[in-house]
Design an enzyme around this catalytic site. Structure first.
Site, short mmCIF file in Angstrom:
data_model
loop_
_atom_site.label_atom_id
_atom_site.label_comp_id
_atom_site.label_asym_id
_atom_site.label_seq_id
_atom_site.Cartn_x
_atom_site.Cartn_y
_atom_site.Cartn_z
CG ASP A 278 -1.79 1.21 1.33
OD1 ASP A 278 -2.91 1.15 0.81
OD2 ASP A 278 -1.36 2.23 1.91
CE1 TYR B 136 0.97 7.54 2.80
CE2 TYR B 136 1.29 5.29 2.04
CZ TYR B 136 0.56 6.21 2.75
OH TYR B 136 -0.58 5.82 3.41
CE LYS C 205 -3.74 4.74 0.84
NZ LYS C 205 -2.31 4.44 0.95
CG HIS D 219 -4.31 9.69 0.71
ND1 HIS D 219 -2.94 9.69 0.58
CD2 HIS D 219 -4.55 9.13 1.92
CE1 HIS D 219 -2.39 9.16 1.65
NE2 HIS D 219 -3.34 8.82 2.49
#
Length: 287
Positions: free
Chosen positions: A47, A52, A81, A113
């Site tokens: 994930d 990120y 996301k 997200h």
């Protein structure tokens, strides 16, 4: 090969109940080490997210490591996301950027997200329109097969009802914070009603739940770690989990949740800790 259970999404695709969360995994070496350990321990789901900033490293690690573990692209389930900065008219561009960064051909699951838009106040009335515009872009890419399943993260019951009234393709997954202090009964009930898979993140409450006396008592009784108890509590309810770690030993330990069962009494005692507490961000104020 992994023998972990999976759930069938409303798109017909299977999603493993256990995946590796990659939030805060930073840099090619750390990502490579974590992915290598996860694949060895049987993980088949990973994930990520645009925010990120590790999509490139995750894609590269998987392309290098899948052959080592005797696996192909089809054997793993990749989630990413849409960043809040791309909510609305930039959604198509944002999703295509994630596809390009991962460079794995397609994304198994792509989520909005956050229900808000970066740069706008949470109460701004443009947020609903931006969400709707993002969803149309995701539906288009889903139709092209580039996003095999699409869904949302951090949506409240109100956001979910709004989406279900306007969407052509229903969300396959809702990913939200879920642990014994935040049991989310209304959202779980809505997901069941709509045929949406309810998925957990932050199952360990940012690590703070690992010191809870009751969770430790249950862990001692069944000779497991507090983390394993928390992950098992969710998985035993059919809720997929995404524990995150960069430590190979912890990655392996977090996968050992399918060879024991919590008693009904312990499940009830853990669920009774529910106090509606968010350790992460709270989306309830987003218009």
């Amino acid at each position: 090969m992994s023998s972990f259970p999976s759930v069938v999404l409303n798109t017909g695709h299977q999603m493993p109940v256990l995946g590796l969360g990659t939030y805060k995994l930073c840099g090619p070496e750390e990502v490579f080490q974590a992915v290598d350990a996860a694949l060895a321990a049987g993980y088949r789901a990973f994930d990520s997210a645009a925010v990120y900033r590790n999509e490139v490293d995750l894609g590269k690690a998987l392309r290098e490591l899948l052959p080592k573990h005797g696996l192909t692209r089809e054997d793993v389930f990749i989630t990413s996301k849409l960043g809040p900065k791309d909510q609305g008219e930039k959604a198509m561009e944002g999703a295509l950027h994630s596809l390009s960064q991962l460079n794995l051909g397609y994304i198994d699951l792509y989520l909005i997200h956050w229900p808000g838009t970066q740069g706008l106040p949470v109460t701004d009335q443009r947020n609903p329109g931006n969400r709707a515009q993002s969803w149309v872009a995701l539906e288009e890419l889903h139709g092209q097969g580039k996003l095999r399943s699409i869904g949302v993260s951090n949506y409240t019951p109100a956001h979910m009802r709004e989406l279900m009234q306007s969407c052509k393709v229903p969300p396959a997954v809702l990913q939200v914070e879920f642990h014994p202090q935040l049991c989310q009964p209304e959202l779980r009930s809505l997901c069941k009603e709509y045929g949406v898979c309810f998925q957990a993140y932050s199952s360990l409450g940012k690590g703070e739940l690992l010191t809870d006396p009751l969770i430790n008592e249950v862990a001692n009784d069944c000779k497991r770690t507090p983390a394993q108890v928390l992950l098992r509590w969710a998985a035993q309810q059919g809720v997929p989990v995404l524990p995150k770690s960069s430590d190979p030993d912890r990655i392996e330990k977090n996968a050992e949740i399918f060879d024991f069962t919590l008693s009904d009494t312990d499940m009830d005692r853990l669920s009774a800790l529910d106090c509606g507490h968010n350790f992460c961000w709270d989306p309830s104020e987003v218009a």
